[in-house]
Design a protein around this motif. Structure first.
Motif, PDB file in Angstrom:
ATOM      1  N   VAL A 236      -1.132  -1.415   2.577  1.00  0.00           N
ATOM      2  CA  VAL A 236      -1.799  -2.427   3.682  1.00  0.00           C
ATOM      3  C   VAL A 236      -2.267  -3.730   2.840  1.00  0.00           C
ATOM      4  CG1 VAL A 236      -3.665  -2.732   5.054  1.00  0.00           C
ATOM      5  CG2 VAL A 236      -2.406  -0.514   5.098  1.00  0.00           C
ATOM      6  N   ALA A 237      -2.774  -3.497   1.619  1.00  0.00           N
ATOM      7  CA  ALA A 237      -3.289  -4.849   0.876  1.00  0.00           C
ATOM      8  C   ALA A 237      -1.991  -5.418   0.299  1.00  0.00           C
ATOM      9  CB  ALA A 237      -3.895  -4.033  -0.292  1.00  0.00           C
ATOM     10  N   ALA A 238      -0.870  -4.940  -0.083  1.00  0.00           N
ATOM     11  CA  ALA A 238       0.058  -5.606  -0.606  1.00  0.00           C
ATOM     12  C   ALA A 238       0.945  -6.229   0.688  1.00  0.00           C
ATOM     13  CB  ALA A 238       1.132  -4.658  -1.401  1.00  0.00           C
ATOM     14  N   ALA A 239       0.809  -5.751   2.051  1.00  0.00           N
ATOM     15  CA  ALA A 239       1.499  -6.320   2.961  1.00  0.00           C
ATOM     16  C   ALA A 239       0.648  -7.422   3.535  1.00  0.00           C
ATOM     17  CB  ALA A 239       1.485  -5.325   4.217  1.00  0.00           C
ATOM     18  N   GLY A 240      -0.572  -7.976   2.913  1.00  0.00           N
ATOM     19  CA  GLY A 240      -1.028  -8.988   3.377  1.00  0.00           C
ATOM     20  C   GLY A 240      -2.042  -8.807   4.425  1.00  0.00           C
ATOM     21  N   MET A 241      -2.465  -7.635   4.770  1.00  0.00           N
ATOM     22  CA  MET A 241      -3.347  -7.011   5.715  1.00  0.00           C
ATOM     23  C   MET A 241      -4.508  -7.232   5.434  1.00  0.00           C
ATOM     24  SD  MET A 241      -1.332  -7.298   8.478  1.00  0.00           S
ATOM     25  CE  MET A 241      -2.303  -6.527   9.815  1.00  0.00           C
ATOM     26  N   PRO A 242      -5.930  -6.985   6.331  1.00  0.00           N
ATOM     27  CA  PRO A 242      -7.008  -6.795   5.380  1.00  0.00           C
ATOM     28  C   PRO A 242      -7.303  -5.481   4.869  1.00  0.00           C
ATOM     29  CG  PRO A 242      -7.113  -7.488   7.888  1.00  0.00           C
ATOM     30  CD  PRO A 242      -5.712  -7.479   7.732  1.00  0.00           C
ATOM     31  N   ALA A 243      -7.318  -5.538   3.647  1.00  0.00           N
ATOM     32  CA  ALA A 243      -7.464  -4.251   2.730  1.00  0.00           C
ATOM     33  C   ALA A 243      -8.455  -3.355   2.996  1.00  0.00           C
ATOM     34  CB  ALA A 243      -7.729  -4.741   1.128  1.00  0.00           C
ATOM     35  N   SER A 244      -9.613  -3.940   3.841  1.00  0.00           N
ATOM     36  CA  SER A 244     -10.567  -3.066   4.374  1.00  0.00           C
ATOM     37  C   SER A 244     -10.311  -1.952   5.453  1.00  0.00           C
ATOM     38  CB  SER A 244     -11.739  -3.595   4.774  1.00  0.00           C
ATOM     39  OG  SER A 244     -11.406  -4.970   5.799  1.00  0.00           O
ATOM     40  N   LEU A 245      -8.990  -2.197   5.769  1.00  0.00           N
ATOM     41  CA  LEU A 245      -8.522  -1.377   6.852  1.00  0.00           C
ATOM     42  C   LEU A 245      -7.290  -0.425   6.253  1.00  0.00           C
ATOM     43  CD1 LEU A 245      -7.835  -3.696  10.068  1.00  0.00           C
ATOM     44  CD2 LEU A 245      -9.902  -2.100   9.501  1.00  0.00           C
ATOM     45  N   GLY A 246      -7.581  -0.544   4.873  1.00  0.00           N
ATOM     46  CA  GLY A 246      -6.228   0.254   4.400  1.00  0.00           C
ATOM     47  C   GLY A 246      -6.221   1.800   4.448  1.00  0.00           C
ATOM     48  N   LEU A 247      -7.354   2.407   4.838  1.00  0.00           N
ATOM     49  CA  LEU A 247      -7.265   3.893   5.015  1.00  0.00           C
ATOM     50  C   LEU A 247      -7.149   4.255   6.345  1.00  0.00           C
ATOM     51  CD1 LEU A 247     -10.314   4.734   2.483  1.00  0.00           C
ATOM     52  CD2 LEU A 247      -7.815   4.678   2.094  1.00  0.00           C
ATOM     53  N   LEU A 248      -7.487   3.496   7.261  1.00  0.00           N
ATOM     54  CA  LEU A 248      -7.416   3.926   8.771  1.00  0.00           C
ATOM     55  C   LEU A 248      -5.754   4.810   9.329  1.00  0.00           C
ATOM     56  CD1 LEU A 248      -8.863   0.968  10.723  1.00  0.00           C
ATOM     57  CD2 LEU A 248      -9.878   3.058   9.869  1.00  0.00           C
ATOM     58  N   PRO A 249      -4.707   4.163   8.438  1.00  0.00           N
ATOM     59  CA  PRO A 249      -3.450   4.769   8.778  1.00  0.00           C
ATOM     60  C   PRO A 249      -3.500   6.333   8.484  1.00  0.00           C
ATOM     61  CG  PRO A 249      -2.849   2.881   7.937  1.00  0.00           C
ATOM     62  CD  PRO A 249      -4.381   2.981   7.629  1.00  0.00           C
ATOM     63  N   LEU A 250      -4.495   6.571   7.577  1.00  0.00           N
ATOM     64  CA  LEU A 250      -4.496   8.065   7.162  1.00  0.00           C
ATOM     65  C   LEU A 250      -5.238   8.918   7.925  1.00  0.00           C
ATOM     66  CD1 LEU A 250      -3.829   9.424   4.116  1.00  0.00           C
ATOM     67  CD2 LEU A 250      -6.133   9.175   3.761  1.00  0.00           C
ATOM     68  N   ILE A 251      -6.193   8.420   8.899  1.00  0.00           N
ATOM     69  CA  ILE A 251      -6.996   9.396   9.641  1.00  0.00           C
ATOM     70  C   ILE A 251      -6.134  10.496  10.432  1.00  0.00           C
ATOM     71  CG2 ILE A 251      -8.648   9.543  11.433  1.00  0.00           C
ATOM     72  CD1 ILE A 251      -9.741   6.740  10.576  1.00  0.00           C
ATOM     73  N   PRO A 252      -5.232   9.872  11.128  1.00  0.00           N
ATOM     74  CA  PRO A 252      -4.609  10.757  12.148  1.00  0.00           C
ATOM     75  C   PRO A 252      -3.645  12.000  11.399  1.00  0.00           C
ATOM     76  CG  PRO A 252      -4.267   8.781  13.019  1.00  0.00           C
ATOM     77  CD  PRO A 252      -4.637   8.686  11.585  1.00  0.00           C
ATOM     78  N   ALA A 253      -3.435  11.734  10.233  1.00  0.00           N
ATOM     79  CA  ALA A 253      -2.614  12.747   9.223  1.00  0.00           C
ATOM     80  C   ALA A 253      -3.346  13.632   8.705  1.00  0.00           C
ATOM     81  CB  ALA A 253      -1.946  11.735   8.214  1.00  0.00           C
ATOM     82  N   ILE A 254      -4.631  13.619   8.516  1.00  0.00           N
ATOM     83  CA  ILE A 254      -5.548  14.546   7.906  1.00  0.00           C
ATOM     84  C   ILE A 254      -5.934  15.861   8.679  1.00  0.00           C
ATOM     85  CG2 ILE A 254      -7.733  15.104   6.834  1.00  0.00           C
ATOM     86  CD1 ILE A 254      -7.664  12.177   5.813  1.00  0.00           C
ATOM     87  N   ALA A 255      -5.769  16.882   8.461  1.00  0.00           N
ATOM     88  CA  ALA A 255      -6.318  18.245   9.128  1.00  0.00           C
ATOM     89  C   ALA A 255      -7.594  17.907   9.830  1.00  0.00           C
ATOM     90  CB  ALA A 255      -6.174  19.281   8.280  1.00  0.00           C
ATOM     91  N   HIS A 256      -8.008  18.295  10.796  1.00  0.00           N
ATOM     92  CA  HIS A 256      -9.250  17.849  11.456  1.00  0.00           C
ATOM     93  C   HIS A 256      -9.575  18.900  12.516  1.00  0.00           C
ATOM     94  CE1 HIS A 256      -6.926  16.902  14.979  1.00  0.00           C
ATOM     95  NE2 HIS A 256      -5.860  16.026  14.237  1.00  0.00           N
ATOM     96  N   ALA A 257     -10.710  18.784  13.152  1.00  0.00           N
ATOM     97  CA  ALA A 257     -11.081  19.874  14.134  1.00  0.00           C
ATOM     98  C   ALA A 257     -10.291  19.581  15.413  1.00  0.00           C
ATOM     99  CB  ALA A 257     -12.675  19.695  14.372  1.00  0.00           C
ATOM    100  N   GLU A 258     -10.396  20.714  16.225  1.00  0.00           N
ATOM    101  CA  GLU A 258      -9.770  20.560  17.537  1.00  0.00           C
ATOM    102  C   GLU A 258     -10.514  19.911  18.710  1.00  0.00           C
ATOM    103  OE1 GLU A 258      -8.429  24.362  18.652  1.00  0.00           O
ATOM    104  OE2 GLU A 258      -6.853  24.502  16.715  1.00  0.00           O
ATOM    105  N   ARG A 259     -11.789  19.831  18.494  1.00  0.00           N
ATOM    106  CA  ARG A 259     -12.563  19.100  19.663  1.00  0.00           C
ATOM    107  C   ARG A 259     -13.458  18.195  19.203  1.00  0.00           C
ATOM    108  NH1 ARG A 259     -17.426  22.387  22.203  1.00  0.00           N
ATOM    109  NH2 ARG A 259     -18.036  20.208  22.234  1.00  0.00           N
TER     110      ARG A 259
END
Length: 408
Positions: A236-259
């Motif tokens: 995200v940082a190398a693409a020139g987008m706000p680096a502070s958002l760099g971890l958001l694409p990871l959220i849906p990929a992490i195993a999570h609770a069902e509800r």
């Protein structure tokens, strides 16, 4: 109604503590304060295919672009869960009204900035039609801090917090896209996409009951999440987008609770899925990060009052409320949108007043949107004055009649 974790209040107080210390410092000894935040720790010369030119590691860059990504990961997780998990507050049609208010507020703040900039001569260095991204964001933590005093634990508190989180994240996205250039650098966005897909494919589901103990431990490991997170942030940082958002694409990929257990629900402290475990590990680091962010970006110079101060304040106190009101009218007339169950009509003006505050994201956007020097400091003062909307909302809530739940 579920209990909100007390850590949210601690986050807000840590942020305000940093702001208070920074304000005292910048007014007592401005030279040393600006020397501190602009201090070059190191200069990195990266290959041209990664980044053109030298990257200077300053206190501002480390806190804003690197460490604040952890904070936006924490609040982004809450927004994502509210939208996609079972019983999420924004699942399905429930997202209609909050998202409409969020986009209305963003549009109102941006248009007010452009209009007021035409009516008020802000600064010689001002760019015509520029700076409109500066007032877009609000502050989810301060909305929660004052919102608890206004609403208690009623549904209005959770609605206004969700709107604040969505507004902050969308504001950073708009800031990134407004600065992005159509070039090969955008191909770096394939890196977070690939890292997220690979993480989800290998570790994105909770281990089933039939697996061996070794397989269950592998499925619960946080190491793959950390590696994928580093790749996501870098892409995200190398693409020139706000680096502070760099971890958001990871959220849906992490195993999570069902509800979903609710926004910042205290009950989530007992969940053992990797996503909630990661957030629990980040609680104390994020508290320190927010203090540092307030220290580095929250210094309000009392001598910086200028026309830009009025433009920023007008965008937050006039543009955003008007945008939200018009969005609400449009939704009601076009789609018959009604208030969520348990939300009274008297809650709306108080919610809109709370959302008229702006701090965390505007503090980032000011640096990227406005020319340096006095214009930025004047805008920062307008941002600071806007925080008075919080105590004002608390006062009005005390003066208004007692709450009667809506039957809609």
């Amino acid at each position: 109604m579920y209990r909100i974790s007390p850590h949210v209040r601690s986050f807000a107080l840590a942020l305000l503590a940093g702001v208070l210390l920074a304000t005292l410092w910048v007014n007592a000894d401005p030279a040393s304060y600006y020397d501190f935040i602009e201090w070059r720790i190191a200069d990195l010369v990266l290959p041209g295919w990664i980044w053109q030119g030298t990257v200077s590691l300053t206190a501002f860059m480390i806190v804003t672009d690197m460490l604040m990504a952890l904070f936006f990961f924490v609040i982004g997780k809450e927004l994502w869960e509210a939208m996609v998990l079972e019983r999420g507050a924004l699942a399905g049609k429930r997202a209609f009204l909050p998202m409409g208010l969020s986009f209305g507020g963003l549009a109102g703040a941006a248009l007010a900035w452009l209009l007021l900039s035409l009516l008020i001569e802000t600064a010689e260095e001002a760019v015509p039609g520029g700076g409109w991204t500066a007032p877009l964001g609000t502050d989810a933590l301060l909305v929660c801090l004052f919102g608890r005093a206004v609403f208690g634990s009623r549904p209005a508190l959770h609605l206004v917090m969700l709107i604040a989180i969505a507004t902050d994240i969308f504001a950073l996205l708009l800031l990134g896209f407004s600065k992005a250039e159509l070039n090969l650098r955008l191909l770096w966005l394939l890196l977070p996409l690939g890292a997220g897909l690979l993480l989800h494919h290998r570790y994105g589901r909770l281990p089933g009951p039939g697996l061996s103990e070794r397989a269950r431990r592998a499925g619960q490991s946080l190491l793959p999440c950390l590696v994928a997170g580093a790749l996501c942030w870098f892409g995200v940082a190398a693409a020139g987008m706000p680096a502070s958002l760099g971890l958001l694409p990871l959220i849906p990929a992490i195993a999570h609770a069902e509800r979903s257990f609710g926004l910042f629900a205290e009950a989530e402290s007992f969940l053992i899925d990797p996503l909630n475990r990661l957030v629990r590990l980040l609680i104390w680091p994020v508290m320190v990060i927010l203090f540092l962010f307030g220290l580095i970006r929250g210094g309000i110079d009392f001598a910086a009052f200028a026309p830009t101060t009025l433009v920023m304040l007008g965008s937050l106190w006039l543009g955003r409320p008007l945008g939200m009101i018009l969005a609400l009218i449009a939704l009601a007339s076009a789609f018959g949108a009604r208030l969520p169950r348990g939300l009274a009509r008297r809650d709306l003006p108080l919610a809109i007043l709370l959302l008229s505050m702006g701090f965390t994201v505007p503090a980032v956007a000011i640096e990227a949107s406005l020319p340096g020097g006095l214009m930025r400091e004047a805008a920062r003062m307008g941002m600071a004055i806007s925080l008075l909307a919080g105590p004002l909302a608390v006062l009005l809530a005390r003066l208004m009649p007692r709450h009667r739940p809506a039957n809609s």
